[in-house]
Design a protein around this motif. Structure first.
Motif: not given
Length: 204
Positions: A140-156
């Motif tokens: 963004d205009t402040s230099g902060l990262r936007t629109n990033f994604e993380m995967d939710l993981m579960e131990l199976q």
């Protein structure tokens, strides 16, 4: 395990983004729920290529010194973010050089003088957009990262498995497929129930 916390009914949220680099095979048989977030999707071809390059360079180095004990390839979050940071810097510097002559000069990190192209380079870095090892890179205009994604993981039983995702726009999206009891799935004793959580403040 020694104090009885790794058993049925216990739930753990691993706050490290590098849980996918840890062997959790010893904990998937006790019925304990392990959940974590993952920023690096190691199944993506781009990530696999980088992992292969890193392991290949390690193999070459180990062969030169006579030791061929190479660990399994994986990629931690810090390494991936450093890789993406250097890529973003290179793209911004290339754009800056296309519009003006960039001069290099030695500077003292603790001094008062600043690089004459520093502000322009920062502005170009804010406009950089590409898909890196940690996903889409955008600021963004402040230099902060936007629109990033993380995967939710579960131990199976098959290891850490993606059961959802979180992004800065839509927040949490669950994709877990739960079998109904009549389809052979085990009924969750906590499903469709309302819980009242009470916290009592006591002196230590």
């Amino acid at each position: 395990q020694q104090v009885g916390l790794i058993s049925q009914g216990y739930y753990f949220l691993l706050t490290s983004l590098d849980a996918h680099t840890i062997n959790l095979d010893n904990f998937k048989y006790g019925g304990t729920n392990f959940t974590s977030y993952r920023m690096i999707n190691v199944e993506r071809p781009e990530v696999q290529n980088v992992i292969f390059s890193i392991v290949e360079s390690m193999l070459d180095q180990e062969l030169r010194i006579g030791n061929i004990n190479i660990p399994e390839g994986n990629l931690d979050t810090t390494t991936a973010l450093i890789y993406d940071s250097v890529h973003a810097f290179a793209l911004a510097l290339n754009e800056l050089r296309s519009v003006q002559q960039v001069y290099q000069r030695p500077l003292d990190c603790s001094g008062q003088n600043a690089w004459v192209h520093g502000s322009s380079l920062v502005n170009y870095m804010k406009m950089v957009e590409f898909v890196g090892l940690s996903g889409p890179i955008k600021f963004d205009t402040s230099g902060l990262r936007t629109n990033f994604e993380m995967d939710l993981m579960e131990l199976q039983m098959g290891g850490l498995t993606k059961v959802g995702s979180w992004n800065s726009l839509d927040h949490l999206n669950l994709a877990r497929v739960v079998k109904k009891s009549e389809e052979g799935g085990e009924a969750d004793p906590m499903a469709n129930k309302t819980f009242v959580i009470t916290a009592i403040l006591n002196p230590p």
